[in-house]
Write a protein that holds these residues in place. Structure first.
Motif, PDB file in Angstrom:
ATOM      1  N   LEU A 164       0.872  -1.172   0.000  1.00  0.00           N
ATOM      2  CA  LEU A 164       0.000   0.000   0.000  1.00  0.00           C
ATOM      3  C   LEU A 164       0.905   1.217   0.000  1.00  0.00           C
ATOM      4  O   LEU A 164       1.670   1.437   0.945  1.00  0.00           O
ATOM      5  CB  LEU A 164      -0.910   0.009   1.235  1.00  0.00           C
ATOM      6  N   GLY A 165       0.841   2.015  -1.072  1.00  0.00           N
ATOM      7  CA  GLY A 165       1.740   3.155  -1.221  1.00  0.00           C
ATOM      8  C   GLY A 165       1.028   4.488  -1.151  1.00  0.00           C
ATOM      9  O   GLY A 165      -0.206   4.572  -1.150  1.00  0.00           O
ATOM     10  N   ASN A 166       1.830   5.543  -1.106  1.00  0.00           N
ATOM     11  CA  ASN A 166       1.329   6.911  -1.017  1.00  0.00           C
ATOM     12  C   ASN A 166       1.570   7.604  -2.350  1.00  0.00           C
ATOM     13  O   ASN A 166       2.683   8.016  -2.649  1.00  0.00           O
ATOM     14  CB  ASN A 166       2.047   7.652   0.123  1.00  0.00           C
ATOM     15  N   ALA A 167       0.532   7.720  -3.171  1.00  0.00           N
ATOM     16  CA  ALA A 167       0.691   8.176  -4.550  1.00  0.00           C
ATOM     17  C   ALA A 167       1.072   9.643  -4.660  1.00  0.00           C
ATOM     18  O   ALA A 167       1.819  10.034  -5.551  1.00  0.00           O
ATOM     19  CB  ALA A 167      -0.597   7.920  -5.336  1.00  0.00           C
ATOM     20  N   SER A 168       0.578  10.477  -3.770  1.00  0.00           N
ATOM     21  CA  SER A 168       0.747  11.912  -3.937  1.00  0.00           C
ATOM     22  C   SER A 168       2.134  12.415  -3.560  1.00  0.00           C
ATOM     23  O   SER A 168       2.539  13.489  -3.970  1.00  0.00           O
ATOM     24  CB  SER A 168      -0.292  12.658  -3.094  1.00  0.00           C
ATOM     25  N   GLY A 169       2.849  11.650  -2.770  1.00  0.00           N
ATOM     26  CA  GLY A 169       4.165  12.085  -2.338  1.00  0.00           C
ATOM     27  C   GLY A 169       4.136  12.992  -1.127  1.00  0.00           C
ATOM     28  O   GLY A 169       5.156  13.478  -0.671  1.00  0.00           O
ATOM     29  N   THR A 170       2.961  13.250  -0.581  1.00  0.00           N
ATOM     30  CA  THR A 170       2.853  14.084   0.619  1.00  0.00           C
ATOM     31  C   THR A 170       2.049  13.337   1.672  1.00  0.00           C
ATOM     32  O   THR A 170       1.222  12.488   1.372  1.00  0.00           O
ATOM     33  CB  THR A 170       2.152  15.415   0.321  1.00  0.00           C
ATOM     34  N   LEU A 171       2.320  13.638   2.891  1.00  0.00           N
ATOM     35  CA  LEU A 171       1.593  13.030   4.000  1.00  0.00           C
ATOM     36  C   LEU A 171       1.271  14.142   4.988  1.00  0.00           C
ATOM     37  O   LEU A 171       2.134  14.599   5.722  1.00  0.00           O
ATOM     38  CB  LEU A 171       2.453  11.951   4.662  1.00  0.00           C
ATOM     39  N   LEU A 172       0.042  14.578   4.998  1.00  0.00           N
ATOM     40  CA  LEU A 172      -0.338  15.709   5.828  1.00  0.00           C
ATOM     41  C   LEU A 172      -0.714  15.244   7.226  1.00  0.00           C
ATOM     42  O   LEU A 172      -1.487  14.299   7.387  1.00  0.00           O
ATOM     43  CB  LEU A 172      -1.513  16.459   5.194  1.00  0.00           C
ATOM     44  N   LYS A 173      -0.184  15.930   8.229  1.00  0.00           N
ATOM     45  CA  LYS A 173      -0.446  15.530   9.604  1.00  0.00           C
ATOM     46  C   LYS A 173      -1.908  15.683   9.994  1.00  0.00           C
ATOM     47  O   LYS A 173      -2.376  15.047  10.932  1.00  0.00           O
ATOM     48  CB  LYS A 173       0.429  16.344  10.555  1.00  0.00           C
ATOM     49  N   LYS A 174      -2.644  16.519   9.264  1.00  0.00           N
ATOM     50  CA  LYS A 174      -4.046  16.710   9.638  1.00  0.00           C
ATOM     51  C   LYS A 174      -4.869  15.451   9.357  1.00  0.00           C
ATOM     52  O   LYS A 174      -5.959  15.289   9.895  1.00  0.00           O
ATOM     53  CB  LYS A 174      -4.645  17.900   8.879  1.00  0.00           C
ATOM     54  N   HIS A 175      -4.348  14.546   8.530  1.00  0.00           N
ATOM     55  CA  HIS A 175      -5.031  13.288   8.266  1.00  0.00           C
ATOM     56  C   HIS A 175      -4.451  12.229   9.199  1.00  0.00           C
ATOM     57  O   HIS A 175      -3.586  11.458   8.820  1.00  0.00           O
ATOM     58  CB  HIS A 175      -4.859  12.868   6.806  1.00  0.00           C
ATOM     59  N   GLU A 176      -4.911  12.213  10.429  1.00  0.00           N
ATOM     60  CA  GLU A 176      -4.402  11.236  11.387  1.00  0.00           C
ATOM     61  C   GLU A 176      -4.910   9.837  11.021  1.00  0.00           C
ATOM     62  O   GLU A 176      -6.120   9.621  10.924  1.00  0.00           O
ATOM     63  CB  GLU A 176      -4.848  11.604  12.803  1.00  0.00           C
ATOM     64  N   PRO A 177      -3.998   8.890  10.808  1.00  0.00           N
ATOM     65  CA  PRO A 177      -4.397   7.572  10.292  1.00  0.00           C
ATOM     66  C   PRO A 177      -4.645   6.537  11.378  1.00  0.00           C
ATOM     67  O   PRO A 177      -4.498   5.344  11.140  1.00  0.00           O
ATOM     68  CB  PRO A 177      -3.167   7.186   9.468  1.00  0.00           C
ATOM     69  N   GLY A 178      -5.043   6.962  12.585  1.00  0.00           N
ATOM     70  CA  GLY A 178      -5.212   6.017  13.677  1.00  0.00           C
ATOM     71  C   GLY A 178      -6.160   4.879  13.352  1.00  0.00           C
ATOM     72  O   GLY A 178      -5.843   3.702  13.574  1.00  0.00           O
ATOM     73  N   ALA A 179      -7.344   5.198  12.823  1.00  0.00           N
ATOM     74  CA  ALA A 179      -8.330   4.159  12.505  1.00  0.00           C
ATOM     75  C   ALA A 179      -7.821   3.228  11.415  1.00  0.00           C
ATOM     76  O   ALA A 179      -8.017   2.010  11.480  1.00  0.00           O
ATOM     77  CB  ALA A 179      -9.644   4.809  12.078  1.00  0.00           C
ATOM     78  N   LEU A 180      -7.156   3.796  10.407  1.00  0.00           N
ATOM     79  CA  LEU A 180      -6.617   2.972   9.323  1.00  0.00           C
ATOM     80  C   LEU A 180      -5.534   2.036   9.838  1.00  0.00           C
ATOM     81  O   LEU A 180      -5.508   0.843   9.497  1.00  0.00           O
ATOM     82  CB  LEU A 180      -6.056   3.868   8.215  1.00  0.00           C
ATOM     83  N   LEU A 181      -4.637   2.537  10.675  1.00  0.00           N
ATOM     84  CA  LEU A 181      -3.564   1.692  11.199  1.00  0.00           C
ATOM     85  C   LEU A 181      -4.114   0.567  12.058  1.00  0.00           C
ATOM     86  O   LEU A 181      -3.629  -0.571  11.996  1.00  0.00           O
ATOM     87  CB  LEU A 181      -2.581   2.547  11.994  1.00  0.00           C
ATOM     88  N   ASP A 182      -5.130   0.867  12.858  1.00  0.00           N
ATOM     89  CA  ASP A 182      -5.764  -0.194  13.652  1.00  0.00           C
ATOM     90  C   ASP A 182      -6.357  -1.266  12.754  1.00  0.00           C
ATOM     91  O   ASP A 182      -6.246  -2.470  13.029  1.00  0.00           O
ATOM     92  CB  ASP A 182      -6.857   0.394  14.538  1.00  0.00           C
ATOM     93  N   ARG A 183      -7.001  -0.819  11.672  1.00  0.00           N
ATOM     94  CA  ARG A 183      -7.615  -1.794  10.764  1.00  0.00           C
ATOM     95  C   ARG A 183      -6.549  -2.623  10.048  1.00  0.00           C
ATOM     96  O   ARG A 183      -6.708  -3.838   9.880  1.00  0.00           O
ATOM     97  CB  ARG A 183      -8.505  -1.069   9.761  1.00  0.00           C
ATOM     98  N   LEU A 184      -5.470  -1.989   9.632  1.00  0.00           N
ATOM     99  CA  LEU A 184      -4.388  -2.738   8.984  1.00  0.00           C
ATOM    100  C   LEU A 184      -3.795  -3.756   9.940  1.00  0.00           C
ATOM    101  O   LEU A 184      -3.474  -4.887   9.548  1.00  0.00           O
ATOM    102  CB  LEU A 184      -3.304  -1.776   8.496  1.00  0.00           C
ATOM    103  N   ARG A 185      -3.644  -3.382  11.196  1.00  0.00           N
ATOM    104  CA  ARG A 185      -3.077  -4.308  12.173  1.00  0.00           C
ATOM    105  C   ARG A 185      -4.050  -5.427  12.532  1.00  0.00           C
ATOM    106  O   ARG A 185      -3.644  -6.446  13.080  1.00  0.00           O
ATOM    107  CB  ARG A 185      -2.668  -3.541  13.434  1.00  0.00           C
TER     108      ARG A 185
END
Length: 423
Positions: free
Chosen positions: A250-271
């Motif tokens: 799973l990659g990051n296409a845009s090349g940027t990672l904004l801190k305002k998009h906290e990925p807590g729920a996504l990381l829990d789901r991936l784990r």
């Protein structure tokens, strides 16, 4: 023909109660003939009433049929989402064909709540088998909320944090991921190979991991952030790119990672889906790392080399982690591109920054570049190379038999068919 409203069906009959919810009645004659004596079927013009009105006028034991032929597929998927959201216990079955056009709609049908599928050209026996299968599967009582699938983030998340671009973090992550996947390949479950290992590529420059692995990904990190509620083993098996070794990407296409998009729920789901997630954050400024990523990591491996610029960046990274309250026992050091005659010794670097030295990897830049130019990993071209031997201790540490593995979710017959067609 005027629409037939879903009035209560005759209670004196034991026939199966079916309601065909579609913008036209093209299937009503065929289904009525095939199911005569076995089921009572009514057509409801979905252009005339809402999903809520349909539920209010449909008996609790009725099965709702949705038209997945041609241009009605996208429409039916939207209706299925509404019905599933409003009354999760509603039995939804798709009606369509198994031709090439249908393959494009099956995944959407599964994810929107459709529980099975009948081919309009099936025999009576085949149709009744589907209805019996759906009827034998326990569902919540109408008007009773269905509990959300329990998410157990038990998988390990190892963050490989390159202190600056060029220290070889992405190369390390891709080789380590491929080695782990080849060592312990995925086992078939319900007719599909479910990867236990994910490479989450958030490094900069973006998409380096896909380049090294010779892969093309059509689903990225940004899309995953907006699809958390749909992300399960089936979704990951079909939407994520997969390497020949079994490694999911799973990659990051845009090349940027904004801190305002906290990925807590996504990381829990991936784990909850993957027993192990390797997160490549090579070259990503420490200031852009989301707090949720640092908190969720079970291990944080700082990747540096002997260059002065790298050591300065290592110092800044450690200070930033300390300020954010993330400097703890999870932090360990990997010295990459190591040359015994090239400056400070690996042990001196570890002592200077008071970090446990996890691994020292020799400088194999030339052979790595030459094979990357040919689209090959060293695991394929030179499996005995010193670079890979230096990764062996890390490979041992991440053996999934030492970590918790997420329990597999049961797959419906439609989901299994969708998995096969989605490959």
């Amino acid at each position: 023909m005027s629409p037939v409203m879903p009035l209560p069906l005759t209670p004196s009959t034991n026939a199966l109660q079916l309601v065909l919810y579609a913008p036209d009645n093209r299937h009503i004659a065929r289904l009525g003939t095939m199911l005569s004596g076995h089921a009572e079927i009514r057509w409801v013009d979905s252009r005339e009433i809402s999903a809520r009105q349909l539920l209010e006028g449909t008996p609790d034991d009725a099965v709702v049929l949705l038209d997945y032929c041609g241009g009605n597929a996208a429409y039916s998927t939207d209706i299925a989402r509404q019905l599933s959201s409003q009354q999760p216990g509603t039995s939804l079955i798709g009606v369509g064909t198994t031709g090439p056009e249908q393959a494009n709609h099956l995944l959407a049908a599964v994810r929107s709540g459709v529980r099975d599928f009948i081919d309009i050209d099936n025999t009576t026996t085949q149709m009744l088998e589907v209805f019996e299968r759906v009827g034998s599967t326990p569902t919540p009582t109408r008007n009773m909320a269905m509990p959300a699938p329990e998410t157990k983030p038990s998988g390990r998340l190892v963050l490989l944090l390159g202190v600056r671009p060029g220290v070889g973090t992405s190369t390390l992550a891709t080789h380590l991921g491929a080695m782990l996947a080849e060592q312990d390949p995925p086992v078939p479950e319900n007719g599909q190979l479910h990867s236990w290992l994910l490479l989450l590529d958030l490094g900069q420059p973006s998409a380096d991991a896909a380049l090294y692995l010779g892969m093309e990904s059509h689903f990225n990190y940004e899309q995953a952030l907006h699809s958390v509620e749909r992300l399960d083993r089936t979704f990951a098996g079909t939407a994520f790119a997969h390497h020949a070794s079994g490694l999911a990407l799973l990659g990051n296409a845009s090349g940027t990672l904004l801190k305002k998009h906290e990925p807590g729920a996504l990381l829990d789901r991936l784990r909850s889906v993957f027993a192990l997630t390797l997160c490549d954050a090579g070259g990503l400024p420490i200031q852009l790392l989301p707090d949720a990523l640092l908190r969720s990591a079970t291990e944080i491996w700082l990747v540096a080399d002997q260059a002065i610029g790298s050591l300065v960046s290592l110092d800044q990274t450690v200070r930033e982690l300390d300020q954010r309250g993330q400097r703890d026992a999870r932090l360990k050091l990997i010295v990459n591109h190591y040359d015994a005659n090239g400056g400070l010794a690996d042990t001196q670097i570890a002592q200077r920054f008071q970090l446990p030295l996890l691994a020292t990897i020799p400088d194999r830049s030339r052979v790595l570049r030459s094979n990357a130019g040919l689209g090959r990993l060293l695991t394929e071209a030179a499996p005995r190379d010193p670079y890979l031997k230096a990764l062996a201790p890390l490979q041992h540490l991440l053996d999934r038999r030492q970590g918790a593995t997420a329990a597999p979710a049961p797959a419906s017959p439609l989901a299994r068919l969708a998995n096969l067609l989605g490959k």
